[in-house]
Motif scaffolding. Sequence first.
Motif, PDB file in Angstrom:
ATOM      1  N   ARG A  22      63.746   3.790  86.823  1.00 58.09           N
ATOM      2  CA  ARG A  22      63.446   2.373  87.050  1.00 58.09           C
ATOM      3  C   ARG A  22      63.351   2.057  88.539  1.00 58.09           C
ATOM      4  O   ARG A  22      62.485   1.298  88.969  1.00 58.09           O
ATOM      5  N   GLU A  23      64.241   2.636  89.339  1.00 59.93           N
ATOM      6  CA  GLU A  23      64.214   2.424  90.793  1.00 59.93           C
ATOM      7  C   GLU A  23      62.944   3.027  91.395  1.00 59.93           C
ATOM      8  O   GLU A  23      62.307   2.423  92.263  1.00 59.93           O
ATOM      9  N   ASP A  66      60.197   0.894  93.499  1.00 60.95           N
ATOM     10  CA  ASP A  66      59.778   1.249  94.857  1.00 60.95           C
ATOM     11  C   ASP A  66      58.263   1.358  94.979  1.00 60.95           C
ATOM     12  O   ASP A  66      57.702   1.152  96.051  1.00 60.95           O
ATOM     13  N   ARG A  67      57.603   1.705  93.896  1.00 63.10           N
ATOM     14  CA  ARG A  67      56.150   1.885  93.901  1.00 63.10           C
ATOM     15  C   ARG A  67      55.391   0.673  93.382  1.00 63.10           C
ATOM     16  O   ARG A  67      54.172   0.677  93.301  1.00 63.10           O
ATOM     17  N   GLY A  68      56.147  -0.361  92.976  1.00 62.10           N
ATOM     18  CA  GLY A  68      55.515  -1.581  92.489  1.00 62.10           C
ATOM     19  C   GLY A  68      54.839  -1.433  91.141  1.00 62.10           C
ATOM     20  O   GLY A  68      53.857  -2.121  90.867  1.00 62.10           O
ATOM     21  N   VAL A  69      55.366  -0.547  90.301  1.00 63.80           N
ATOM     22  CA  VAL A  69      54.798  -0.361  88.958  1.00 63.80           C
ATOM     23  C   VAL A  69      55.859  -0.684  87.911  1.00 63.80           C
ATOM     24  O   VAL A  69      57.061  -0.580  88.168  1.00 63.80           O
ATOM     25  N   GLU A  70      55.378  -1.081  86.755  1.00 70.57           N
ATOM     26  CA  GLU A  70      56.277  -1.360  85.636  1.00 70.57           C
ATOM     27  C   GLU A  70      56.744  -0.050  85.017  1.00 70.57           C
ATOM     28  O   GLU A  70      55.927   0.826  84.739  1.00 70.57           O
ATOM     29  N   PRO A  71      58.048   0.108  84.784  1.00 77.34           N
ATOM     30  CA  PRO A  71      58.504   1.317  84.098  1.00 77.34           C
ATOM     31  C   PRO A  71      57.972   1.344  82.669  1.00 77.34           C
ATOM     32  O   PRO A  71      57.829   0.296  82.038  1.00 77.34           O
TER      33      PRO A  71
END
Length: 107
Positions: free
Chosen positions: A54-55, A59-64
């Motif tokens: 999730r982190e 950090d990459r600005g994507v939804e898990p």
Amino acid sequence: MILKHEGYIAEVSYEDGDALMNGVVVNARGTLHFAGRDIDDLRRAFAETIDDYREWCKDRGVEPEKPYSGTLSLRIPPELHKRVAEQAAKAGESINQFIAARLADVA
């Protein structure tokens, strides 16, 4: 062995002679692995793997990717659709109930 954490499910394996039990999350599209020496260590590693994932996404600005929702879109030929609907009606079930029951029979 199966472990569960916040909706995620992992299968655990152990090879005789290995120092670690290995887990892999099975209900996410991504491949998530973890390992532990005992069950407490394994559970902790599983939770940390989900947290790390999730982190990493944050950090990459994507939804898990979420665990599977239970919704499955299925495309079948119209004739098969008709036959399934007929069989479901004969069984007194909805098409969804009929298909889910048949899939459960083979899973």
